[in-house]
Design a protein around this motif. Structure first.
Motif, PDB file in Angstrom:
ATOM      1  N   ALA A 118       0.828  -1.210   0.000  1.00  0.00           N
ATOM      2  CA  ALA A 118       0.000   0.000   0.000  1.00  0.00           C
ATOM      3  C   ALA A 118       0.862   1.261   0.000  1.00  0.00           C
ATOM      4  O   ALA A 118       0.613   2.198  -0.779  1.00  0.00           O
ATOM      5  CB  ALA A 118      -0.930  -0.015   1.210  1.00  0.00           C
ATOM      6  N   LEU A 119       1.873   1.303   0.856  1.00  0.00           N
ATOM      7  CA  LEU A 119       2.712   2.496   0.964  1.00  0.00           C
ATOM      8  C   LEU A 119       3.656   2.621  -0.228  1.00  0.00           C
ATOM      9  O   LEU A 119       3.802   3.703  -0.808  1.00  0.00           O
ATOM     10  CB  LEU A 119       3.520   2.442   2.268  1.00  0.00           C
ATOM     11  CG  LEU A 119       2.717   2.462   3.569  1.00  0.00           C
ATOM     12  CD1 LEU A 119       3.654   2.300   4.772  1.00  0.00           C
ATOM     13  CD2 LEU A 119       1.915   3.753   3.697  1.00  0.00           C
ATOM     14  N   GLY A 120       4.303   1.509  -0.591  1.00  0.00           N
ATOM     15  CA  GLY A 120       5.295   1.550  -1.654  1.00  0.00           C
ATOM     16  C   GLY A 120       4.707   1.873  -3.003  1.00  0.00           C
ATOM     17  O   GLY A 120       5.212   2.748  -3.722  1.00  0.00           O
ATOM     18  N   ASN A 121       3.619   1.203  -3.376  1.00  0.00           N
ATOM     19  CA  ASN A 121       3.029   1.462  -4.685  1.00  0.00           C
ATOM     20  C   ASN A 121       2.389   2.842  -4.759  1.00  0.00           C
ATOM     21  O   ASN A 121       2.349   3.454  -5.834  1.00  0.00           O
ATOM     22  CB  ASN A 121       2.009   0.379  -5.032  1.00  0.00           C
ATOM     23  CG  ASN A 121       2.646  -0.783  -5.771  1.00  0.00           C
ATOM     24  OD1 ASN A 121       3.794  -0.716  -6.162  1.00  0.00           O
ATOM     25  ND2 ASN A 121       1.897  -1.854  -5.967  1.00  0.00           N
ATOM     26  N   SER A 122       1.880   3.345  -3.641  1.00  0.00           N
ATOM     27  CA  SER A 122       1.343   4.711  -3.645  1.00  0.00           C
ATOM     28  C   SER A 122       2.447   5.717  -3.911  1.00  0.00           C
ATOM     29  O   SER A 122       2.296   6.637  -4.724  1.00  0.00           O
ATOM     30  CB  SER A 122       0.655   5.012  -2.306  1.00  0.00           C
ATOM     31  OG  SER A 122      -0.466   4.176  -2.112  1.00  0.00           O
ATOM     32  N   ALA A 123       3.590   5.551  -3.223  1.00  0.00           N
ATOM     33  CA  ALA A 123       4.721   6.460  -3.441  1.00  0.00           C
ATOM     34  C   ALA A 123       5.267   6.328  -4.855  1.00  0.00           C
ATOM     35  O   ALA A 123       5.590   7.330  -5.510  1.00  0.00           O
ATOM     36  CB  ALA A 123       5.816   6.168  -2.414  1.00  0.00           C
ATOM     37  N   LEU A 124       5.364   5.088  -5.343  1.00  0.00           N
ATOM     38  CA  LEU A 124       5.877   4.874  -6.702  1.00  0.00           C
ATOM     39  C   LEU A 124       4.948   5.464  -7.754  1.00  0.00           C
ATOM     40  O   LEU A 124       5.410   5.968  -8.786  1.00  0.00           O
ATOM     41  CB  LEU A 124       6.073   3.378  -6.944  1.00  0.00           C
ATOM     42  CG  LEU A 124       7.253   2.738  -6.203  1.00  0.00           C
ATOM     43  CD1 LEU A 124       7.164   1.223  -6.252  1.00  0.00           C
ATOM     44  CD2 LEU A 124       8.577   3.214  -6.781  1.00  0.00           C
ATOM     45  N   PHE A 125       3.651   5.405  -7.498  1.00  0.00           N
ATOM     46  CA  PHE A 125       2.710   5.999  -8.449  1.00  0.00           C
ATOM     47  C   PHE A 125       2.908   7.516  -8.515  1.00  0.00           C
ATOM     48  O   PHE A 125       2.852   8.107  -9.606  1.00  0.00           O
ATOM     49  CB  PHE A 125       1.273   5.676  -8.058  1.00  0.00           C
ATOM     50  CG  PHE A 125       0.258   6.127  -9.069  1.00  0.00           C
ATOM     51  CD1 PHE A 125      -0.055   5.343 -10.162  1.00  0.00           C
ATOM     52  CD2 PHE A 125      -0.377   7.352  -8.941  1.00  0.00           C
ATOM     53  CE1 PHE A 125      -0.977   5.757 -11.113  1.00  0.00           C
ATOM     54  CE2 PHE A 125      -1.304   7.786  -9.876  1.00  0.00           C
ATOM     55  CZ  PHE A 125      -1.599   6.987 -10.970  1.00  0.00           C
ATOM     56  N   LEU A 126       3.124   8.146  -7.367  1.00  0.00           N
ATOM     57  CA  LEU A 126       3.376   9.592  -7.367  1.00  0.00           C
ATOM     58  C   LEU A 126       4.640   9.907  -8.161  1.00  0.00           C
ATOM     59  O   LEU A 126       4.679  10.880  -8.921  1.00  0.00           O
ATOM     60  CB  LEU A 126       3.509  10.102  -5.933  1.00  0.00           C
ATOM     61  CG  LEU A 126       2.275   9.987  -5.039  1.00  0.00           C
ATOM     62  CD1 LEU A 126       2.545  10.632  -3.682  1.00  0.00           C
ATOM     63  CD2 LEU A 126       1.052  10.625  -5.675  1.00  0.00           C
ATOM     64  N   LEU A 127       5.675   9.096  -8.002  1.00  0.00           N
ATOM     65  CA  LEU A 127       6.901   9.308  -8.773  1.00  0.00           C
ATOM     66  C   LEU A 127       6.642   9.117 -10.265  1.00  0.00           C
ATOM     67  O   LEU A 127       7.163   9.867 -11.100  1.00  0.00           O
ATOM     68  CB  LEU A 127       7.982   8.332  -8.302  1.00  0.00           C
ATOM     69  CG  LEU A 127       8.580   8.573  -6.920  1.00  0.00           C
ATOM     70  CD1 LEU A 127       9.567   7.465  -6.571  1.00  0.00           C
ATOM     71  CD2 LEU A 127       9.267   9.928  -6.853  1.00  0.00           C
ATOM     72  N   SER A 128       5.832   8.126 -10.601  1.00  0.00           N
ATOM     73  CA  SER A 128       5.575   7.854 -12.019  1.00  0.00           C
ATOM     74  C   SER A 128       4.801   8.986 -12.675  1.00  0.00           C
ATOM     75  O   SER A 128       5.058   9.318 -13.842  1.00  0.00           O
ATOM     76  CB  SER A 128       4.816   6.529 -12.173  1.00  0.00           C
ATOM     77  OG  SER A 128       3.491   6.618 -11.702  1.00  0.00           O
ATOM     78  N   VAL A 129       3.865   9.600 -11.942  1.00  0.00           N
ATOM     79  CA  VAL A 129       3.079  10.678 -12.556  1.00  0.00           C
ATOM     80  C   VAL A 129       3.942  11.930 -12.738  1.00  0.00           C
ATOM     81  O   VAL A 129       3.791  12.655 -13.729  1.00  0.00           O
ATOM     82  CB  VAL A 129       1.809  10.971 -11.732  1.00  0.00           C
ATOM     83  CG1 VAL A 129       2.120  11.714 -10.462  1.00  0.00           C
ATOM     84  CG2 VAL A 129       0.796  11.766 -12.551  1.00  0.00           C
ATOM     85  N   VAL A 130       4.868  12.177 -11.815  1.00  0.00           N
ATOM     86  CA  VAL A 130       5.797  13.300 -11.989  1.00  0.00           C
ATOM     87  C   VAL A 130       6.722  13.032 -13.178  1.00  0.00           C
ATOM     88  O   VAL A 130       6.981  13.935 -13.989  1.00  0.00           O
ATOM     89  CB  VAL A 130       6.618  13.518 -10.700  1.00  0.00           C
ATOM     90  CG1 VAL A 130       7.719  14.549 -10.932  1.00  0.00           C
ATOM     91  CG2 VAL A 130       5.716  13.982  -9.561  1.00  0.00           C
ATOM     92  N   ALA A 131       7.200  11.784 -13.293  1.00  0.00           N
ATOM     93  CA  ALA A 131       8.063  11.436 -14.422  1.00  0.00           C
ATOM     94  C   ALA A 131       7.316  11.551 -15.743  1.00  0.00           C
ATOM     95  O   ALA A 131       7.867  12.028 -16.750  1.00  0.00           O
ATOM     96  CB  ALA A 131       8.600  10.017 -14.236  1.00  0.00           C
ATOM     97  N   LEU A 132       6.053  11.146 -15.756  1.00  0.00           N
ATOM     98  CA  LEU A 132       5.257  11.261 -16.980  1.00  0.00           C
ATOM     99  C   LEU A 132       5.058  12.714 -17.368  1.00  0.00           C
ATOM    100  O   LEU A 132       5.155  13.077 -18.551  1.00  0.00           O
ATOM    101  CB  LEU A 132       3.898  10.578 -16.793  1.00  0.00           C
ATOM    102  CG  LEU A 132       2.913  10.724 -17.955  1.00  0.00           C
ATOM    103  CD1 LEU A 132       3.482  10.099 -19.226  1.00  0.00           C
ATOM    104  CD2 LEU A 132       1.559  10.118 -17.617  1.00  0.00           C
ATOM    105  N   TYR A 133       4.781  13.569 -16.382  1.00  0.00           N
ATOM    106  CA  TYR A 133       4.600  14.990 -16.694  1.00  0.00           C
ATOM    107  C   TYR A 133       5.885  15.590 -17.265  1.00  0.00           C
ATOM    108  O   TYR A 133       5.859  16.331 -18.260  1.00  0.00           O
ATOM    109  CB  TYR A 133       4.174  15.759 -15.449  1.00  0.00           C
ATOM    110  CG  TYR A 133       4.073  17.250 -15.688  1.00  0.00           C
ATOM    111  CD1 TYR A 133       2.973  17.779 -16.362  1.00  0.00           C
ATOM    112  CD2 TYR A 133       5.083  18.113 -15.284  1.00  0.00           C
ATOM    113  CE1 TYR A 133       2.889  19.143 -16.617  1.00  0.00           C
ATOM    114  CE2 TYR A 133       5.001  19.467 -15.534  1.00  0.00           C
ATOM    115  CZ  TYR A 133       3.907  19.985 -16.200  1.00  0.00           C
ATOM    116  OH  TYR A 133       3.822  21.328 -16.462  1.00  0.00           O
ATOM    117  N   ALA A 134       7.026  15.265 -16.633  1.00  0.00           N
ATOM    118  CA  ALA A 134       8.300  15.799 -17.120  1.00  0.00           C
ATOM    119  C   ALA A 134       8.587  15.313 -18.534  1.00  0.00           C
ATOM    120  O   ALA A 134       9.017  16.092 -19.403  1.00  0.00           O
ATOM    121  CB  ALA A 134       9.425  15.383 -16.169  1.00  0.00           C
ATOM    122  N   LEU A 135       8.372  14.023 -18.781  1.00  0.00           N
ATOM    123  CA  LEU A 135       8.578  13.476 -20.127  1.00  0.00           C
ATOM    124  C   LEU A 135       7.649  14.131 -21.140  1.00  0.00           C
ATOM    125  O   LEU A 135       8.068  14.479 -22.259  1.00  0.00           O
ATOM    126  CB  LEU A 135       8.351  11.964 -20.099  1.00  0.00           C
ATOM    127  CG  LEU A 135       8.418  11.228 -21.437  1.00  0.00           C
ATOM    128  CD1 LEU A 135       9.819  11.321 -22.028  1.00  0.00           C
ATOM    129  CD2 LEU A 135       8.004   9.765 -21.281  1.00  0.00           C
TER     130      LEU A 135
END
Length: 507
Positions: A118-135
């Motif tokens: 629950a904690l890890g995938n939530s944090a990873l999802f936040l990182l992925s959405v920031v990476a997607l926006y930057a890309l």
């Protein structure tokens, strides 16, 4: 942190919290289906809080998540466990043994692993959405399109797989982040990120295509500059140096990205073809499950499996063939029609993206996007928006995933397969919304200066209004395109939580 990034992160955090809440509600209200899935016996005594964590987060542990949790707890015991790559189990076990270690008196390893999901995938999802926006900002050169694409990603149709004990969020964060680094010219760092992504999912190998293409694009750009600025032997030297640089980058980068896959296959070969484990060392309950279900376990006293004798003994290929019956056109059966229907919306987005891009840029597509003709059209200043030249390689990548997923995989996996590997489904969805939805006041041509509406007070700018939230109250009056796209995203977002978290067929 810019206003756009803040808006995306806040919306992503809200959707993560809502996903965890809804999966708990659905898991409590709907009885679990008795599916024929991997369910290893619990060999550890439950502690005080295990029942509460299982009740709250048990919906995150079904289907393939059971494999990841089992591997994180017990390691690779059964042969078919090797279909699931090791990075996510390592991350989950690392969280359970470090950040969540203070809870070890109240939670068993299994309970801490569920909490880590629950904690890890939530944090990873936040990182992925920031990476997607930057890309998206780098590739699309259109702030508004990048923002809307990232907000759509927050309500991705593959939502439940981004939340449950699957590797999709981890893979998306590493892939989008690696591609962003590659676009910015940080090739070695990009290769490291994409290499780590390959340790999470096998289709990380496909990202090698970006390494082959983007440095070649830069080399062609350099050669065009040298052609007009250098003469004689100096020009030849620069040409040769550009070509050699591309070759070295490609060879080294390919080796780095492929290394985790090769190392994992070697580990599987050593585990089963030259085993050092006897059956007496395996817990009886787990050995009994292997006997009942026909799972192969390593045994130093038994004969090696037949796949070990092949010229190229790839355990991953053997597992996909024998355990999951994955192969060319094997899924094309009448009984699989519902699964093809389930994958149809994502396939439609992929087809529309490829068709629209080719219609807008037929000549550039035939030239593989490597150069443009005409004065003023350089590689460094592409036309902003979905149809610019930098999108070409992502369209090709998305199309390859779509064709392979449709012809060679269990087709219902296509939704999460593409949503975690390619930004194209979100780019084309955002493009269609901005093009066809009058309520968004989108101009007919891409313009990076077009801003989302902002709330201002006394001359101060605040976070841009979230267009997804703004459109929902007016859903019935929206265009048919908007209703189709948002209806697809939101319905899969909710249905996935309701079905998957209760062992119903949503995989």
């Amino acid at each position: 942190m810019t206003m756009d990034v803040r808006a995306v992160v806040e919306f992503a955090a809200v959707t993560r919290g809502l996903s965890l809440l809804l999966q708990a509600v659905f898991n409590a209200v709907i009885a679990d289906h008795d599916a024929d899935a991997f369910r290893p016996p619990r060999t550890e005594e439950p502690l005080y809080l295990d029942a509460a964590v299982e009740w709250l987060l048990g919906g995150l542990s079904h289907w393939d998540a059971e494999h990841f949790l089992f591997i994180a707890e017990r390691g690779y015991l059964y042969e078919h466990n090797f279909a699931f790559f090791p990075l996510l189990p390592v991350v989950l076990r690392g969280l359970a043994e470090t950040l969540l270690w203070p809870l070890s008196s109240w939670l068993s390893v299994r309970g801490r692993l569920l909490l880590a999901v629950a904690l890890g995938n939530s944090a990873l999802f936040l990182l992925s959405v920031v990476a997607l926006y930057a890309l998206s900002r780098v590739v699309l050169q259109d702030r508004r399109l990048a923002l809307l694409s990232s907000l759509l990603y927050c309500v991705t149709p593959a939502n439940v797989f981004m939340t449950a004990g699957y590797s999709e969020s981890l893979f998306a964060a590493l892939t989008f982040g690696g591609l962003f680094l590659l676009e910015k010219g940080f090739t070695f760092r990009a290769c490291l990120a994409l290499s780590i992504a390959t340790a999470a999912r096998s289709n990380g190998l496909v990202n090698i295509g970006f390494l082959l293409y983007l440095p070649s694009l830069r080399a062609i750009s350099q050669i065009r500059v040298y052609r007009t600025t250098t003469k004689g032997y100096s020009k030849v030297f620069h040409y040769v140096w550009a070509v050699v640089g591309v070759l070295l980058t490609t060879l080294l980068g390919t080796a780095i990205i492929a290394l985790p896959f090769c190392a994992f296959q070697y580990y599987g070969y050593r585990t089963f073809c030259t085993p050092s484990v006897s059956l007496e060392r395996i817990p009886p309950a787990l050995l009994s499950l292997a006997e009942v279900k026909g799972y192969r376990v390593p045994d130093e006293n038994g004969p090696p499996p037949l796949w070990c004798m092949r010229p190229l003994p790839l355990l991953y290929s053997h597992i996909q063939d024998v355990y999951w019956d994955v192969g060319f056109l094997r899924y094309f059966e009448l009984k699989q029609i519902p699964n093809f229907v389930l994958a149809l919306p994502m396939a439609t987005l992929g087809i529309m993206a490829a068709y629209a891009y080719f219609q807008a840029n037929p000549e550039m597509c035939l030239r593989l996007g490597l150069w443009e003709i005409g004065a003023g059209k350089g590689l460094d200043k592409p036309t902003p928006g979905f149809f610019n030249s930098r999108v070409f390689v992502y369209i090709v990548h998305s199309t390859v995933l779509l064709v392979f997923g449709t012809l060679c995989m269990h087709v219902q996996v296509l939704t999460r397969f593409m949503a975690s590997s390619s930004p194209v489904p979100f780019w084309i969805s955002a493009h269609l919304l901005l093009l066809n939805e009058p309520l968004l006041h989108r101009r007919r041509t891409s313009n990076p200066n077009v801003q989302l509406q902002t709330h201002s007070r006394k001359g101060c700018k605040h976070t841009p209004q979230n267009p997804i939230i703004a459109l929902l109250p007016h859903f019935k009056s929206c265009s048919a395109t908007t209703r189709s796209i948002l209806g697809y995203f939101l319905s899969y977002w909710v249905l996935g939580l309701a079905l998957h978290c209760n062992c119903l067929p949503w995989t």
